[in-house]
Design a protein around this motif. Structure first.
Motif, PDB file in Angstrom:
ATOM      1  N   CYS A 207      45.280  50.640   6.325  1.00  0.00           N
ATOM      2  CA  CYS A 207      44.096  49.987   5.766  1.00  0.00           C
ATOM      3  C   CYS A 207      42.719  50.666   5.954  1.00  0.00           C
ATOM      4  CB  CYS A 207      43.986  48.445   6.140  1.00  0.00           C
ATOM      5  SG  CYS A 207      45.117  47.476   5.469  1.00  0.00           S
ATOM      6  N   LEU A 208      42.703  51.220   7.295  1.00  0.00           N
ATOM      7  CA  LEU A 208      41.539  51.997   7.762  1.00  0.00           C
ATOM      8  C   LEU A 208      41.376  53.368   7.142  1.00  0.00           C
ATOM      9  CD1 LEU A 208      39.360  52.463   9.841  1.00  0.00           C
ATOM     10  CD2 LEU A 208      40.942  53.444  11.300  1.00  0.00           C
ATOM     11  N   GLN A 209      42.341  53.990   6.891  1.00  0.00           N
ATOM     12  CA  GLN A 209      42.184  55.437   6.191  1.00  0.00           C
ATOM     13  C   GLN A 209      42.063  55.214   4.729  1.00  0.00           C
ATOM     14  OE1 GLN A 209      42.243  58.012   7.803  1.00  0.00           O
ATOM     15  NE2 GLN A 209      42.373  56.848   9.551  1.00  0.00           N
ATOM     16  N   TYR A 210      42.590  54.235   3.993  1.00  0.00           N
ATOM     17  CA  TYR A 210      42.403  53.933   2.655  1.00  0.00           C
ATOM     18  C   TYR A 210      40.942  53.618   2.409  1.00  0.00           C
ATOM     19  CZ  TYR A 210      46.708  54.460   0.106  1.00  0.00           C
ATOM     20  OH  TYR A 210      47.954  54.642  -0.698  1.00  0.00           O
ATOM     21  N   THR A 211      40.378  52.800   3.445  1.00  0.00           N
ATOM     22  CA  THR A 211      38.987  52.381   3.139  1.00  0.00           C
ATOM     23  C   THR A 211      38.069  53.673   3.331  1.00  0.00           C
ATOM     24  OG1 THR A 211      39.476  50.416   4.235  1.00  0.00           O
ATOM     25  CG2 THR A 211      37.120  51.175   4.370  1.00  0.00           C
ATOM     26  N   SER A 212      38.479  54.625   4.307  1.00  0.00           N
ATOM     27  CA  SER A 212      37.686  55.887   4.312  1.00  0.00           C
ATOM     28  C   SER A 212      37.996  56.630   2.881  1.00  0.00           C
ATOM     29  CB  SER A 212      38.266  56.715   5.472  1.00  0.00           C
ATOM     30  OG  SER A 212      38.059  55.814   6.593  1.00  0.00           O
ATOM     31  N   ALA A 213      39.120  56.766   2.490  1.00  0.00           N
ATOM     32  CA  ALA A 213      39.111  57.385   1.302  1.00  0.00           C
ATOM     33  C   ALA A 213      38.448  56.790  -0.282  1.00  0.00           C
ATOM     34  CB  ALA A 213      40.666  57.701   1.048  1.00  0.00           C
ATOM     35  N   PHE A 214      38.545  55.699   0.074  1.00  0.00           N
ATOM     36  CA  PHE A 214      37.978  54.849  -1.158  1.00  0.00           C
ATOM     37  C   PHE A 214      36.244  54.985  -1.084  1.00  0.00           C
ATOM     38  CE2 PHE A 214      36.240  51.104  -3.579  1.00  0.00           C
ATOM     39  CZ  PHE A 214      37.119  51.178  -4.356  1.00  0.00           C
ATOM     40  N   THR A 215      36.149  54.942   0.235  1.00  0.00           N
ATOM     41  CA  THR A 215      34.489  55.140   0.473  1.00  0.00           C
ATOM     42  C   THR A 215      34.006  56.555  -0.197  1.00  0.00           C
ATOM     43  OG1 THR A 215      34.367  53.670   2.231  1.00  0.00           O
ATOM     44  CG2 THR A 215      32.775  55.387   2.131  1.00  0.00           C
ATOM     45  N   GLU A 216      34.905  57.678   0.285  1.00  0.00           N
ATOM     46  CA  GLU A 216      34.708  59.059  -0.399  1.00  0.00           C
ATOM     47  C   GLU A 216      34.566  59.176  -1.668  1.00  0.00           C
ATOM     48  OE1 GLU A 216      36.858  63.089   0.264  1.00  0.00           O
ATOM     49  OE2 GLU A 216      36.416  62.296   2.079  1.00  0.00           O
ATOM     50  N   LEU A 217      35.657  58.273  -2.360  1.00  0.00           N
ATOM     51  CA  LEU A 217      35.598  58.268  -3.848  1.00  0.00           C
ATOM     52  C   LEU A 217      34.355  57.987  -4.323  1.00  0.00           C
ATOM     53  CD1 LEU A 217      37.784  59.045  -6.151  1.00  0.00           C
ATOM     54  CD2 LEU A 217      38.209  56.558  -6.063  1.00  0.00           C
ATOM     55  N   ILE A 218      33.836  56.859  -3.875  1.00  0.00           N
ATOM     56  CA  ILE A 218      32.745  56.044  -4.363  1.00  0.00           C
ATOM     57  C   ILE A 218      31.372  57.233  -4.223  1.00  0.00           C
ATOM     58  CG2 ILE A 218      31.236  54.284  -3.994  1.00  0.00           C
ATOM     59  CD1 ILE A 218      33.557  52.318  -3.295  1.00  0.00           C
ATOM     60  N   GLU A 219      31.196  57.770  -3.003  1.00  0.00           N
ATOM     61  CA  GLU A 219      30.137  58.528  -2.612  1.00  0.00           C
ATOM     62  C   GLU A 219      30.203  59.677  -3.483  1.00  0.00           C
ATOM     63  OE1 GLU A 219      30.866  59.394   1.572  1.00  0.00           O
ATOM     64  OE2 GLU A 219      29.654  57.397   2.112  1.00  0.00           O
ATOM     65  N   ASP A 220      31.303  60.170  -4.135  1.00  0.00           N
ATOM     66  CA  ASP A 220      31.412  61.350  -4.831  1.00  0.00           C
ATOM     67  C   ASP A 220      30.846  60.847  -6.699  1.00  0.00           C
ATOM     68  OD1 ASP A 220      32.314  63.043  -3.232  1.00  0.00           O
ATOM     69  OD2 ASP A 220      34.403  62.747  -3.709  1.00  0.00           O
ATOM     70  N   GLY A 221      30.614  59.424  -6.608  1.00  0.00           N
ATOM     71  CA  GLY A 221      29.934  59.252  -7.753  1.00  0.00           C
ATOM     72  C   GLY A 221      30.660  58.190  -8.774  1.00  0.00           C
ATOM     73  N   TRP A 222      32.100  57.962  -8.296  1.00  0.00           N
ATOM     74  CA  TRP A 222      32.988  57.143  -9.231  1.00  0.00           C
ATOM     75  C   TRP A 222      33.503  55.852  -8.387  1.00  0.00           C
ATOM     76  CZ3 TRP A 222      37.934  55.322  -9.553  1.00  0.00           C
ATOM     77  CH2 TRP A 222      38.487  54.892 -10.769  1.00  0.00           C
TER      78      TRP A 222
END
Length: 397
Positions: free
Chosen positions: A101-116
């Motif tokens: 869950c921690l790693q998916y949260t980080s990955a999802f955050t990176e996806l959002i920060e990339d503009g999507w």
């Protein structure tokens, strides 16, 4: 503006195995080409010892920060991001879940920060995609949906995992199931949801029906893998019995292997041993794996396709054979029953190798005849492009 859908698959085709989860990728690509902005997110979990884990943590601390999301591991189209999740072998189930869950949260955050940022999170299977989607949906306040593809047996899992599964399904905005049998299996566990039945996508544009080649022997095909749930003993027993009636002009093609991770390790040893055990090895062609295009070519050479499973959630291989106009003999294993009638094939009781053999005799003797065009058209009406898109439009609405 296109609706943004993030797909969280429980497995997905990759550089080591481009077959595993291929239908997830094909569905995602089809939706991407038909009105949706689709991306895929998949965490690759790897077990590791303490020393290597410690070294990796130290490296991460002192090295410059690199993007977490990678596109060089998963099959692309649509854009599919993977990332690594390391777990210590000694961790218990709760600690592993926490790390995922921690790693998916980080990955999802990176996806959002990339503009999507997705409008909807769509999990393919409750374990573990749905559990992850539930976590991300709750943290980021985004609706999440689950379509269940796996054999749904709660007792296979720990009490901890069972509760995660139940919470994920009951908390989902919508739940789908790939057959009426699958819907029944979910509801039998007193899970408070109302699953939509959404049959898997079988692309009639990619799988064409071609005229049978008259110079071939009577060819029986199955696609399977070594597991008790596929009941390949029943398959080979039925072939042994059938071959005593037709000894010379039959040919058996078995496609499948025992490797779910790396196709470089794929082999057919289990099937070879079964073929020898039931005295039909000389009549068999054993193929460890084929590409998607090659499977279509081979299925078009079949006179009949057999599935002897104890349980099938949907039966992708059965439907692909039907799309080639091939009649099927199936056990009453659940999901396949939605598509098999006396106009498309034969249904027999689980384990009834004699009934399979008798049906083969009748098909070989032309006592049972099927209209190949009808078999294909029926399959398209149920699982083809227009039907699948309509169901997914309703599901995403």
């Amino acid at each position: 503006m296109k609706k943004k859908i993030l797909i969280i698959p429980s497995w997905y085709p990759n550089v080591k195995n481009d077959i595993v989860g291929s239908f997830f990728q094909e569905q995602a690509a089809f939706l991407s080409n038909n009105g949706y902005d689709i991306k895929v997110l998949y965490g690759n979990v790897t077990g590791i010892g303490y020393i290597n884990y410690f070294k990796q943590r130290v490296k991460n601390i002192f090295s410059s920060k690199e993007p977490m999301l990678q596109t060089n591991y998963l099959v692309q189209k649509p854009e599919a991001f993977s990332f690594s999740i390391l777990k210590l072998y000694k961790w218990n189930e709760e600690r592993i879940h926490e790390e995922i869950c921690l790693q998916y949260t980080s990955a999802f955050t990176e996806l959002i920060e990339d503009g999507w940022k997705p409008d909807i999170i769509h999990a393919q299977c409750t374990v573990d995609g749905g559990i992850i989607a539930s976590h991300l949906g709750n943290v980021f306040k985004i609706p999440y949906l689950i379509i269940e593809h796996q054999v749904f047996l709660l007792h296979r899992y720990s009490k901890f995992k069972q509760q995660l599964m139940i919470n994920s399904l009951q908390g989902a905005n919508k739940v789908g199931a790939v057959s009426n049998h699958q819907k029944r299996c979910i509801l039998m566990n007193s899970i408070n949801c109302d699953p939509y039945v959404i049959w898997n996508f079988i692309d009639e544009n990619k799988i064409q029906m071609k005229p049978a080649k008259s110079d071939l022997k009577f060819r029986i095909i199955t696609i399977s893998y070594p597991s008790f749930i596929k009941d390949m003993d029943t398959f080979f027993k039925s072939i042994e019995r059938f071959s005593k009636v037709y000894n010379a002009d039959i040919e058996i093609v078995v496609i499948g292997n025992d490797s779910f991770d790396d196709l470089n390790n794929a082999n057919t040893i289990v099937f070879e041993n079964l073929a020898k055990k039931y005295n039909v090895y000389a009549k068999c062609i054993l193929i460890p794996y084929l590409s998607r295009n090659e499977i279509s070519e081979v299925l078009n050479t079949a006179n009949v396709f057999i599935s002897t499973s104890i349980a099938e959630t949907f039966g992708v291989a059965v439907r692909e054979a039907m799309l080639c106009g091939v009649p099927v003999i199936v056990t009453k294993s659940g999901g396949v029953e939605d598509g098999v009638s006396d106009k498309t094939g034969v249904k027999v009781d689980i384990g009834d190798y004699q009934a399979i053999s008798d049906a083969l005799v009748k098909i070989k003797n032309n006592e049972l005849k099927f209209d190949s065009a009808y078999i294909r058209d029926f399959t398209i009406s149920q699982c083809g492009r227009n039907s699948f898109l309509k169901k997914m439009n309703d599901f995403y609405a």
